[in-house]
Design a protein around this motif. Sequence first.
Motif, PDB file in Angstrom:
ATOM      1  N   LEU A   5       0.836  -1.202   0.000  1.00  0.00           N
ATOM      2  CA  LEU A   5       0.000   0.000   0.000  1.00  0.00           C
ATOM      3  C   LEU A   5       0.873   1.255   0.000  1.00  0.00           C
ATOM      4  N   GLU A   6       1.939   1.229   0.758  1.00  0.00           N
ATOM      5  CA  GLU A   6       2.855   2.369   0.767  1.00  0.00           C
ATOM      6  C   GLU A   6       3.443   2.613  -0.624  1.00  0.00           C
ATOM      7  N   SER A  81       1.233   7.608   6.039  1.00  0.00           N
ATOM      8  CA  SER A  81       1.497   7.255   7.431  1.00  0.00           C
ATOM      9  C   SER A  81       0.631   6.078   7.830  1.00  0.00           C
ATOM     10  N   VAL A  82       1.096   5.340   8.822  1.00  0.00           N
ATOM     11  CA  VAL A  82       0.283   4.323   9.486  1.00  0.00           C
ATOM     12  C   VAL A  82       0.434   4.559  10.979  1.00  0.00           C
ATOM     13  N   ALA A  87      -4.134   3.789   8.115  1.00  0.00           N
ATOM     14  CA  ALA A  87      -3.255   4.251   7.043  1.00  0.00           C
ATOM     15  C   ALA A  87      -3.852   5.497   6.405  1.00  0.00           C
ATOM     16  N   ARG A  88      -2.974   6.465   6.100  1.00  0.00           N
ATOM     17  CA  ARG A  88      -3.414   7.708   5.479  1.00  0.00           C
ATOM     18  C   ARG A  88      -2.493   8.066   4.320  1.00  0.00           C
ATOM     19  N   GLY A  89      -3.040   8.870   3.416  1.00  0.00           N
ATOM     20  CA  GLY A  89      -2.277   9.317   2.263  1.00  0.00           C
ATOM     21  C   GLY A  89      -3.203   9.498   1.076  1.00  0.00           C
ATOM     22  N   PRO A  90      -2.787  10.251   0.068  1.00  0.00           N
ATOM     23  CA  PRO A  90      -3.661  10.518  -1.082  1.00  0.00           C
ATOM     24  C   PRO A  90      -4.007   9.251  -1.865  1.00  0.00           C
ATOM     25  N   VAL A 333      -7.699   4.414   5.871  1.00  0.00           N
ATOM     26  CA  VAL A 333      -8.031   2.990   5.761  1.00  0.00           C
ATOM     27  C   VAL A 333      -7.755   2.315   7.100  1.00  0.00           C
ATOM     28  N   VAL A 334      -8.677   1.469   7.534  1.00  0.00           N
ATOM     29  CA  VAL A 334      -8.473   0.650   8.730  1.00  0.00           C
ATOM     30  C   VAL A 334      -7.681  -0.590   8.306  1.00  0.00           C
ATOM     31  N   VAL A 335      -6.419  -0.640   8.689  1.00  0.00           N
ATOM     32  CA  VAL A 335      -5.504  -1.665   8.191  1.00  0.00           C
ATOM     33  C   VAL A 335      -5.960  -3.073   8.569  1.00  0.00           C
TER      34      VAL A 335
END
Length: 353
Positions: A5-6, A81-82, A87-90, A333-335
């Motif tokens: 995902l990263e 970031s996680v 998890a966050r990000g565009p 997103v909830v990992v």
Amino acid sequence: MIEDLEELVLCESFSSDLAAVARSAEVVAAMGTRHLGAEPEFVVIDGVTHLRWTFGTPKVLLLGHHDTVWPIGSLATHPWSVVDGVARGPGVFDMKAGLVQTFHALAGVGSLDGITLLVTGDEEVGSLTSSRLIEDTARGLAATFVMEAAADGGALKTARKGTSLYTVHVHGRAAHAGLEPEKGANAGIELAHQILAVAGLGAGATTVTPTVLSGGTSLNTVPAEASVGVDVRVSEVAEQKRVDAAVRALRPVVPGTRLEILGGPNRPPLEGTMSASLYALAQKLAADLGVGPLISASVGGASDGNFTAGVGCPTLDGLGAVGGGAHADHEHVVVAEMPRRAALLRALIEAVR
């Protein structure tokens, strides 16, 4: 899954930047090749890069997209970031996590025979180059599973409104607003009439919304041109046809003006009948896997699943990420849900195929 995902999030893929979409396609293709053991077909249409994997005689379609609404450089203000399992990000929620879940689900399937995976590059801007590709790929298949993000609370999307997009353009006649306004034909006044007429076409679940407005050239000139964009959302094909006929039947009110109607239906509705059997199957499989209970939602936003349902392919949407904030600052997103959703997708594929 987090590492994958990263990698996808760090490769920005703004829909309107075709070079960025092409770079993203390379990253997605490499990731898919690692997990699936096969390279995809690159389908480039009008400069937009789509990817398709086909294994044997197609029976099941997995559908997603790798473009996002986030302009290049958004990582500077919305970094990857996680933190605390989030998890966050565009583009993390819409819909890069869904792609990761798809690859991991397929990596655990015993055989890939009968599976097609299509990842498009222009969903966020209306699928203008990919709509026919999607329809041709889905036609005649047993099922389509759309890896778009889930609705609130992780709900699967069992119905989506169809969309129509129009521009009502008014052609008038310019004149000096102070010296001889009577010699003009005011496109702005005519547009006002048309905005009210269009707004009155909504009924029940059908919404008809005037959106982007433009017109005129200067404060002292009778406007010769004016236009309004119109967004239409419908739950049934019959409503889409009704509104289309009504928009095309619009007639000018102000003498000397004429109308030009551009656009039309963009996506047919995904009606609940097209997802009912697959949703019932998903409920049973989720219970067996211990990842339920599932809930469902009918949503106003459209996806590429509208196209697959429109050609008669049973379609279940919202099988991707659980989280929220699509297109917004709080996209996340909830990992912990990612492997659970991957397991559900894997079970659905095995059951349908």
